[in-house]
Design a protein around this motif. Structure first.
Motif, PDB file in Angstrom:
ATOM      1  N   ARG A   1       0.747  -1.310   0.085  1.00 38.49           N
ATOM      2  CA  ARG A   1       0.149  -0.143  -0.001  1.00 38.49           C
ATOM      3  C   ARG A   1       1.029   1.156   0.004  1.00 38.49           C
ATOM      4  NH1 ARG A   1      -4.763   0.655   4.567  1.00 38.49           N
ATOM      5  NH2 ARG A   1      -5.278   2.623   3.946  1.00 38.49           N
ATOM      6  N   CYS A   2       0.915   2.109  -1.010  1.00 38.60           N
ATOM      7  CA  CYS A   2       1.652   3.328  -1.080  1.00 38.60           C
ATOM      8  C   CYS A   2       1.394   4.224   0.167  1.00 38.60           C
ATOM      9  CB  CYS A   2       1.209   4.009  -2.413  1.00 38.60           C
ATOM     10  SG  CYS A   2       2.359   5.762  -2.654  1.00 38.60           S
ATOM     11  N   PRO A   3       2.229   4.810   0.669  1.00 34.74           N
ATOM     12  CA  PRO A   3       2.357   5.773   1.859  1.00 34.74           C
ATOM     13  C   PRO A   3       1.501   7.043   1.341  1.00 34.74           C
ATOM     14  CG  PRO A   3       4.634   5.330   1.508  1.00 34.74           C
ATOM     15  CD  PRO A   3       3.708   4.457   0.292  1.00 34.74           C
ATOM     16  N   HIS A   4       1.325   7.299   0.289  1.00 36.17           N
ATOM     17  CA  HIS A   4       0.860   8.685  -0.328  1.00 36.17           C
ATOM     18  C   HIS A   4      -0.767   8.590   0.036  1.00 36.17           C
ATOM     19  CE1 HIS A   4      -0.751  11.429  -3.581  1.00 36.17           C
ATOM     20  NE2 HIS A   4      -0.168  12.377  -2.534  1.00 36.17           N
ATOM     21  N   GLN A   5      -1.245   7.633  -1.004  1.00 38.78           N
ATOM     22  CA  GLN A   5      -2.823   7.425  -0.849  1.00 38.78           C
ATOM     23  C   GLN A   5      -3.279   6.079  -1.146  1.00 38.78           C
ATOM     24  OE1 GLN A   5      -4.984  10.905  -2.873  1.00 38.78           O
ATOM     25  NE2 GLN A   5      -4.333  11.790  -1.023  1.00 38.78           N
ATOM     26  N   SER A   6      -2.570   5.217  -0.746  1.00 42.65           N
ATOM     27  CA  SER A   6      -2.815   3.621  -0.790  1.00 42.65           C
ATOM     28  C   SER A   6      -2.699   3.084  -2.121  1.00 42.65           C
ATOM     29  CB  SER A   6      -4.291   3.454   0.040  1.00 42.65           C
ATOM     30  OG  SER A   6      -4.178   4.014   1.146  1.00 42.65           O
ATOM     31  N   GLY A   7      -2.094   3.585  -3.170  1.00 47.80           N
ATOM     32  CA  GLY A   7      -1.849   2.962  -4.703  1.00 47.80           C
ATOM     33  C   GLY A   7      -1.199   1.522  -4.300  1.00 47.80           C
ATOM     34  N   PRO A   8      -1.636   0.703  -5.443  1.00 49.67           N
ATOM     35  CA  PRO A   8      -1.212  -0.692  -5.404  1.00 49.67           C
ATOM     36  C   PRO A   8       0.206  -0.736  -5.841  1.00 49.67           C
ATOM     37  CG  PRO A   8      -2.787  -0.291  -7.178  1.00 49.67           C
ATOM     38  CD  PRO A   8      -2.607   0.858  -6.489  1.00 49.67           C
TER      39      PRO A   8
ATOM     40  N   VAL B   1       7.699   2.358  -8.637  1.00 50.83           N
ATOM     41  CA  VAL B   1       7.014   3.737  -9.099  1.00 50.83           C
ATOM     42  C   VAL B   1       5.495   3.542  -8.672  1.00 50.83           C
ATOM     43  CG1 VAL B   1       6.438   5.430 -10.741  1.00 50.83           C
ATOM     44  CG2 VAL B   1       8.757   4.450 -10.641  1.00 50.83           C
ATOM     45  N   CYS B   2       4.845   4.045  -8.127  1.00 47.60           N
ATOM     46  CA  CYS B   2       3.349   3.988  -7.866  1.00 47.60           C
ATOM     47  C   CYS B   2       2.610   4.114  -9.094  1.00 47.60           C
ATOM     48  CB  CYS B   2       2.910   4.760  -6.694  1.00 47.60           C
ATOM     49  SG  CYS B   2       1.263   4.582  -6.279  1.00 47.60           S
ATOM     50  N   PRO B   3       1.630   3.459  -9.449  1.00 41.81           N
ATOM     51  CA  PRO B   3       0.776   3.618 -10.779  1.00 41.81           C
ATOM     52  C   PRO B   3      -0.137   4.813 -10.588  1.00 41.81           C
ATOM     53  CG  PRO B   3       0.148   1.697  -9.591  1.00 41.81           C
ATOM     54  CD  PRO B   3       1.265   2.150  -8.935  1.00 41.81           C
ATOM     55  N   TRP B   4      -0.284   5.307  -9.289  1.00 39.91           N
ATOM     56  CA  TRP B   4      -1.442   6.111  -9.208  1.00 39.91           C
ATOM     57  C   TRP B   4      -0.908   7.743  -9.367  1.00 39.91           C
ATOM     58  CZ3 TRP B   4      -5.208   4.719  -4.528  1.00 39.91           C
ATOM     59  CH2 TRP B   4      -6.027   3.591  -5.183  1.00 39.91           C
ATOM     60  N   HIS B   5       0.073   8.108  -8.770  1.00 38.67           N
ATOM     61  CA  HIS B   5       0.741   9.442  -8.926  1.00 38.67           C
ATOM     62  C   HIS B   5       2.187   9.485  -9.010  1.00 38.67           C
ATOM     63  CE1 HIS B   5      -2.924   9.586  -5.993  1.00 38.67           C
ATOM     64  NE2 HIS B   5      -3.361  10.308  -6.699  1.00 38.67           N
ATOM     65  N   GLY B   6       2.790   8.483  -9.174  1.00 37.33           N
ATOM     66  CA  GLY B   6       4.279   8.618  -9.567  1.00 37.33           C
ATOM     67  C   GLY B   6       5.294   8.495  -8.372  1.00 37.33           C
ATOM     68  N   SER B   7       4.814   8.188  -7.235  1.00 35.07           N
ATOM     69  CA  SER B   7       5.894   8.372  -6.152  1.00 35.07           C
ATOM     70  C   SER B   7       6.748   7.106  -6.256  1.00 35.07           C
ATOM     71  CB  SER B   7       5.113   8.168  -4.628  1.00 35.07           C
ATOM     72  OG  SER B   7       4.437   9.363  -4.404  1.00 35.07           O
ATOM     73  N   ALA B   8       8.125   7.357  -6.198  1.00 30.95           N
ATOM     74  CA  ALA B   8       9.003   6.141  -6.135  1.00 30.95           C
ATOM     75  C   ALA B   8       9.652   5.961  -4.941  1.00 30.95           C
ATOM     76  CB  ALA B   8       9.812   6.679  -7.322  1.00 30.95           C
TER      77      ALA B   8
ATOM     78  N   GLY C   1       8.315  12.199  -4.932  1.00 35.69           N
ATOM     79  CA  GLY C   1       7.077  12.560  -4.548  1.00 35.69           C
ATOM     80  C   GLY C   1       5.836  12.287  -5.474  1.00 35.69           C
ATOM     81  N   PRO C   2       4.615  12.471  -5.149  1.00 38.16           N
ATOM     82  CA  PRO C   2       4.333  13.325  -4.068  1.00 38.16           C
ATOM     83  C   PRO C   2       4.166  12.897  -2.473  1.00 38.16           C
ATOM     84  CG  PRO C   2       2.259  12.409  -5.154  1.00 38.16           C
ATOM     85  CD  PRO C   2       3.470  11.909  -5.903  1.00 38.16           C
ATOM     86  N   SER C   3       4.683  11.536  -2.334  1.00 34.93           N
ATOM     87  CA  SER C   3       4.689  11.103  -1.005  1.00 34.93           C
ATOM     88  C   SER C   3       5.817  11.752  -0.452  1.00 34.93           C
ATOM     89  CB  SER C   3       5.098   9.333  -1.082  1.00 34.93           C
ATOM     90  OG  SER C   3       5.209   8.959   0.206  1.00 34.93           O
TER      91      SER C   3
HETATM   92  S1  FES Z   1      -0.935   6.649  -4.209  1.00 32.27           S
HETATM   93 FE1  FES Z   1       1.079   6.249  -4.718  1.00 32.27          FE
HETATM   94  S2  FES Z   1       1.747   8.303  -5.329  1.00 32.27           S
HETATM   95 FE2  FES Z   1      -0.362   8.696  -4.844  1.00 32.27          FE
END
Ligand code: FES
Length: 283
Positions: free
Chosen positions: A219-226, A242-249, A260-262
Protein backbone atom coordinates in the motif's frame (compact mmCIF):
# COMPACT_ATOMS: atom_id res chain seq x y z
CA UNK A 1 -18.31 21.75 14.13
CA UNK A 2 -18.10 18.11 12.96
CA UNK A 3 -21.16 18.59 10.75
CA UNK A 4 -19.65 21.74 9.30
CA UNK A 5 -16.41 19.96 8.46
CA UNK A 6 -18.28 17.06 6.85
CA UNK A 7 -20.20 19.57 4.73
CA UNK A 8 -16.92 21.19 3.76
CA UNK A 9 -15.48 17.83 2.67
CA UNK A 10 -18.55 17.38 0.43
CA UNK A 11 -18.79 20.96 -0.85
CA UNK A 12 -18.73 20.42 -4.61
CA UNK A 13 -19.19 24.20 -5.05
CA UNK A 14 -15.50 24.54 -4.21
CA UNK A 15 -14.38 22.23 -7.02
CA UNK A 16 -14.34 24.78 -9.83
CA UNK A 17 -12.00 27.12 -7.97
CA UNK A 18 -10.06 24.15 -6.62
CA UNK A 19 -9.55 22.60 -10.07
CA UNK A 20 -8.36 25.92 -11.47
CA UNK A 21 -5.90 26.42 -8.65
CA UNK A 22 -4.69 22.84 -8.97
CA UNK A 23 -4.00 23.35 -12.70
CA UNK A 24 -2.17 26.60 -11.94
CA UNK A 25 -0.02 24.91 -9.27
CA UNK A 26 0.78 21.94 -11.53
CA UNK A 27 1.61 24.28 -14.44
CA UNK A 28 3.86 26.43 -12.26
CA UNK A 29 5.64 23.74 -10.27
CA UNK A 30 6.77 21.52 -13.14
CA UNK A 31 10.29 20.61 -12.08
CA UNK A 32 10.36 17.21 -10.36
CA UNK A 33 13.40 18.35 -8.38
CA UNK A 34 11.56 21.40 -7.02
CA UNK A 35 8.42 19.38 -6.28
CA UNK A 36 10.45 16.74 -4.42
CA UNK A 37 12.25 19.44 -2.45
CA UNK A 38 8.92 20.97 -1.39
CA UNK A 39 7.28 17.60 -0.63
CA UNK A 40 10.13 16.84 1.79
CA UNK A 41 11.43 13.80 -0.12
CA UNK A 42 15.00 14.66 1.00
CA UNK A 43 13.77 14.73 4.62
CA UNK A 44 11.70 11.52 4.53
CA UNK A 45 8.81 13.54 6.00
CA UNK A 46 6.40 16.11 4.55
CA UNK A 47 8.09 19.55 4.66
CA UNK A 48 5.03 21.82 4.95
CA UNK A 49 4.12 20.95 8.58
CA UNK A 50 7.74 21.59 9.63
CA UNK A 51 7.91 24.91 7.78
CA UNK A 52 4.75 26.33 9.34
CA UNK A 53 6.38 26.14 12.78
CA UNK A 54 8.32 29.33 11.97
CA UNK A 55 5.40 31.69 11.13
CA UNK A 56 3.13 30.19 13.79
CA UNK A 57 5.86 30.47 16.43
CA UNK A 58 6.75 34.04 15.41
CA UNK A 59 3.12 35.20 15.29
CA UNK A 60 2.23 33.69 18.68
CA UNK A 61 5.40 35.22 20.17
CA UNK A 62 4.43 38.59 18.65
CA UNK A 63 0.98 38.33 20.29
CA UNK A 64 2.63 37.72 23.71
CA UNK A 65 5.16 40.53 23.19
CA UNK A 66 2.36 42.88 22.08
CA UNK A 67 0.82 42.49 25.53
CA UNK A 68 4.02 43.65 27.23
CA UNK A 69 5.00 47.32 27.57
CA UNK A 70 7.95 48.78 25.64
CA UNK A 71 8.36 45.86 23.20
CA UNK A 72 7.31 47.51 19.94
CA UNK A 73 10.54 46.75 18.06
CA UNK A 74 10.53 43.11 19.15
CA UNK A 75 6.87 42.71 18.13
CA UNK A 76 7.53 44.33 14.73
CA UNK A 77 10.51 42.02 14.13
CA UNK A 78 8.47 38.94 15.05
CA UNK A 79 5.57 39.95 12.80
CA UNK A 80 8.08 40.49 9.96
CA UNK A 81 9.73 37.08 10.46
CA UNK A 82 6.33 35.36 10.65
CA UNK A 83 4.97 37.05 7.53
CA UNK A 84 8.05 36.42 5.38
CA UNK A 85 8.45 32.79 6.50
CA UNK A 86 4.77 32.08 5.76
CA UNK A 87 5.41 32.47 2.03
CA UNK A 88 7.74 29.45 1.44
CA UNK A 89 5.56 27.41 3.84
CA UNK A 90 2.53 28.27 1.66
CA UNK A 91 4.34 27.20 -1.53
CA UNK A 92 5.23 23.83 0.05
CA UNK A 93 1.61 23.48 1.19
CA UNK A 94 0.23 24.21 -2.27
CA UNK A 95 2.60 21.63 -3.76
CA UNK A 96 1.26 18.97 -1.37
CA UNK A 97 -2.33 20.15 -1.82
CA UNK A 98 -2.26 19.69 -5.61
CA UNK A 99 -1.72 15.92 -5.15
CA UNK A 100 -4.49 15.36 -2.59
CA UNK A 101 -7.82 13.67 -3.18
CA UNK A 102 -10.83 15.82 -4.06
CA UNK A 103 -12.41 15.84 -0.59
CA UNK A 104 -9.05 16.74 0.93
CA UNK A 105 -8.52 19.51 -1.64
CA UNK A 106 -11.86 21.10 -0.65
CA UNK A 107 -10.84 21.39 2.99
CA UNK A 108 -7.30 22.34 1.91
CA UNK A 109 -8.68 25.18 -0.20
CA UNK A 110 -10.44 26.74 2.79
CA UNK A 111 -7.35 26.07 4.94
CA UNK A 112 -5.28 27.99 2.36
CA UNK A 113 -7.82 30.83 2.14
CA UNK A 114 -7.85 31.28 5.94
CA UNK A 115 -4.06 31.34 6.01
CA UNK A 116 -3.94 33.77 3.08
CA UNK A 117 -6.25 36.09 5.02
CA UNK A 118 -3.91 35.69 8.01
CA UNK A 119 -0.84 36.59 5.94
CA UNK A 120 -2.62 39.63 4.43
CA UNK A 121 -3.63 40.86 7.89
CA UNK A 122 -0.09 40.38 9.21
CA UNK A 123 1.36 42.16 6.16
CA UNK A 124 -1.00 45.07 6.95
CA UNK A 125 0.09 44.89 10.59
CA UNK A 126 3.75 45.06 9.59
CA UNK A 127 3.13 48.04 7.29
CA UNK A 128 1.22 49.86 10.05
CA UNK A 129 3.96 49.22 12.62
CA UNK A 130 6.69 50.40 10.23
CA UNK A 131 4.64 53.60 9.70
CA UNK A 132 4.54 54.13 13.47
CA UNK A 133 0.85 53.13 13.88
CA UNK A 134 1.45 50.46 16.49
CA UNK A 135 -2.12 50.35 17.79
CA UNK A 136 -3.45 49.49 14.32
CA UNK A 137 -0.58 47.02 13.87
CA UNK A 138 -1.54 45.24 17.08
CA UNK A 139 -5.23 45.03 16.14
CA UNK A 140 -4.45 43.69 12.66
CA UNK A 141 -2.04 41.15 14.16
CA UNK A 142 -4.70 39.78 16.54
CA UNK A 143 -7.13 39.48 13.61
CA UNK A 144 -4.36 37.74 11.63
CA UNK A 145 -3.78 35.30 14.47
CA UNK A 146 -7.49 34.46 14.52
CA UNK A 147 -7.51 33.76 10.78
CA UNK A 148 -4.29 31.70 10.98
CA UNK A 149 -5.71 29.73 13.94
CA UNK A 150 -8.80 28.85 11.87
CA UNK A 151 -6.41 27.76 9.09
CA UNK A 152 -4.40 25.65 11.56
CA UNK A 153 -7.60 23.98 12.80
CA UNK A 154 -8.48 22.98 9.24
CA UNK A 155 -4.89 21.83 8.68
CA UNK A 156 -5.27 19.56 11.72
CA UNK A 157 -8.51 18.17 10.28
CA UNK A 158 -6.77 17.53 6.97
CA UNK A 159 -3.93 15.62 8.60
CA UNK A 160 -5.60 13.79 11.49
CA UNK A 161 -9.11 13.15 10.16
CA UNK A 162 -8.52 12.99 6.42
CA UNK A 163 -4.98 11.60 6.54
CA UNK A 164 -3.48 14.10 4.08
CA UNK A 165 0.29 13.52 3.68
CA UNK A 166 0.19 11.03 6.54
CA UNK A 167 1.70 7.62 5.72
CA UNK A 168 -1.19 5.42 4.60
CA UNK A 169 0.84 2.24 4.81
CA UNK A 170 1.98 2.34 8.43
CA UNK A 171 -1.38 1.14 9.83
CA UNK A 172 -0.88 -2.09 7.86
CA UNK A 173 1.84 -3.02 10.34
CA UNK A 174 -0.71 -3.08 13.15
CA UNK A 175 -2.60 -5.86 11.37
CA UNK A 176 0.44 -8.11 11.17
CA UNK A 177 1.28 -10.50 14.02
CA UNK A 178 4.72 -10.79 15.62
CA UNK A 179 7.21 -13.48 14.59
CA UNK A 180 8.53 -14.76 11.30
CA UNK A 181 6.02 -15.41 8.50
CA UNK A 182 6.67 -17.73 5.55
CA UNK A 183 6.39 -15.82 2.26
CA UNK A 184 7.44 -18.42 -0.36
CA UNK A 185 10.26 -20.52 -1.82
CA UNK A 186 13.26 -18.49 -2.89
CA UNK A 187 13.71 -20.58 -6.04
CA UNK A 188 10.16 -19.78 -7.18
CA UNK A 189 10.71 -16.03 -7.10
CA UNK A 190 11.55 -14.52 -10.49
CA UNK A 191 14.55 -12.20 -10.74
CA UNK A 192 13.89 -8.43 -10.85
CA UNK A 193 10.12 -8.66 -11.03
CA UNK A 194 7.50 -7.53 -8.58
CA UNK A 195 5.52 -10.33 -6.97
CA UNK A 196 2.58 -9.72 -4.63
CA UNK A 197 1.97 -11.89 -1.56
CA UNK A 198 -0.02 -11.62 1.67
CA UNK A 199 1.08 -11.83 5.29
CA UNK A 200 -1.88 -11.97 7.71
CA UNK A 201 -4.08 -10.39 4.98
CA UNK A 202 -1.57 -7.56 4.56
CA UNK A 203 -0.43 -7.22 0.98
CA UNK A 204 3.34 -7.05 0.42
CA UNK A 205 5.52 -6.92 -2.67
CA UNK A 206 8.59 -9.08 -3.18
CA UNK A 207 11.51 -8.10 -5.38
CA UNK A 208 14.40 -10.51 -5.89
CA UNK A 209 17.84 -9.38 -7.01
CA UNK A 210 20.27 -12.35 -6.94
CA UNK A 211 19.74 -13.99 -3.58
CA UNK A 212 18.62 -10.72 -1.97
CA UNK A 213 14.87 -10.29 -1.63
CA UNK A 214 13.07 -7.13 -0.60
CA UNK A 215 9.70 -7.48 1.13
CA UNK A 216 7.88 -4.14 1.13
CA UNK A 217 4.35 -3.16 2.11
CA UNK A 218 2.26 -2.89 -1.03
CA UNK A 219 0.00 0.00 0.00
CA UNK A 220 1.57 3.30 -1.13
CA UNK A 221 2.22 5.70 1.78
CA UNK A 222 0.77 8.59 -0.27
CA UNK A 223 -2.81 7.50 -0.95
CA UNK A 224 -2.81 3.71 -0.74
CA UNK A 225 -2.02 3.07 -4.42
CA UNK A 226 -1.15 -0.57 -5.31
CA UNK A 227 2.66 -0.63 -5.61
CA UNK A 228 2.42 -4.23 -6.86
CA UNK A 229 0.94 -2.83 -10.08
CA UNK A 230 3.72 -0.27 -10.40
CA UNK A 231 6.83 -0.34 -12.56
CA UNK A 232 10.37 -1.02 -11.51
CA UNK A 233 12.68 1.75 -12.70
CA UNK A 234 16.36 2.48 -12.20
CA UNK A 235 16.59 5.90 -10.50
CA UNK A 236 19.98 7.33 -9.48
CA UNK A 237 21.48 3.84 -9.80
CA UNK A 238 18.90 2.17 -7.55
CA UNK A 239 16.01 -0.13 -8.48
CA UNK A 240 12.83 1.68 -7.44
CA UNK A 241 9.13 0.85 -7.55
CA UNK A 242 7.01 3.64 -9.06
CA UNK A 243 3.42 3.94 -7.83
CA UNK A 244 0.88 3.62 -10.69
CA UNK A 245 -1.41 6.30 -9.21
CA UNK A 246 0.65 9.48 -8.80
CA UNK A 247 4.22 8.41 -9.53
CA UNK A 248 5.83 8.35 -6.08
CA UNK A 249 9.00 6.24 -6.27
CA UNK A 250 10.57 4.19 -3.47
CA UNK A 251 13.96 2.49 -3.37
CA UNK A 252 13.58 -1.28 -3.35
CA UNK A 253 16.74 -1.71 -1.30
CA UNK A 254 15.67 0.49 1.62
CA UNK A 255 12.21 1.94 1.08
CA UNK A 256 13.39 5.57 0.92
CA UNK A 257 11.11 7.82 -1.12
CA UNK A 258 13.04 9.24 -4.11
CA UNK A 259 10.17 11.07 -5.87
CA UNK A 260 6.97 12.54 -4.43
CA UNK A 261 4.17 13.35 -4.00
CA UNK A 262 4.75 10.99 -1.06
CA UNK A 263 6.86 12.72 1.55
CA UNK A 264 7.13 9.47 3.54
CA UNK A 265 9.36 6.44 3.05
CA UNK A 266 7.85 3.01 2.49
CA UNK A 267 8.16 0.20 5.06
CA UNK A 268 10.52 -2.68 4.33
CA UNK A 269 10.17 -5.90 6.33
CA UNK A 270 13.27 -7.73 7.63
CA UNK A 271 13.76 -11.11 5.92
CA UNK A 272 15.63 -14.39 6.37
CA UNK A 273 15.99 -17.62 4.41
CA UNK A 274 15.33 -20.89 6.24
CA UNK A 275 15.82 -24.13 4.25
CA UNK A 276 15.28 -22.23 0.99
CA UNK A 277 12.10 -20.57 2.21
CA UNK A 278 11.80 -16.83 2.51
CA UNK A 279 10.42 -15.46 5.78
CA UNK A 280 9.59 -11.91 6.83
CA UNK A 281 8.62 -10.20 10.07
CA UNK A 282 7.62 -6.87 11.48
CA UNK A 283 10.46 -4.31 11.58
S1 FES B 1 -1.02 6.71 -4.18
FE1 FES B 1 1.01 6.29 -4.68
S2 FES B 1 1.76 8.17 -5.39
FE2 FES B 1 -0.25 8.62 -4.81
Amino acid sequence: MRELLTKLEQATALDRAGDRLQRAVLDTLRSQRVKDLLHGVWLGHPLHPAMVQVPVGAWISAAVVDLLPGQRRAATALVGVGTLSALPAAVAGLNDWAALSRDQRRVGLVHAAANLAGVALYAGSLAARLAGRHGTGRRLAFLGLSAASAGAYLGGHLAYKQGAQVSQSISELHRMSDGWHPVGDLTELPQRQLVTREIDDVSVILYRHGDDVTVMLERCPHQSGPLGEGEVQEIDGHACVVCPWHGSAFRLNGGEVVHGPSGNDQVILPTRIVDGRLEARLP
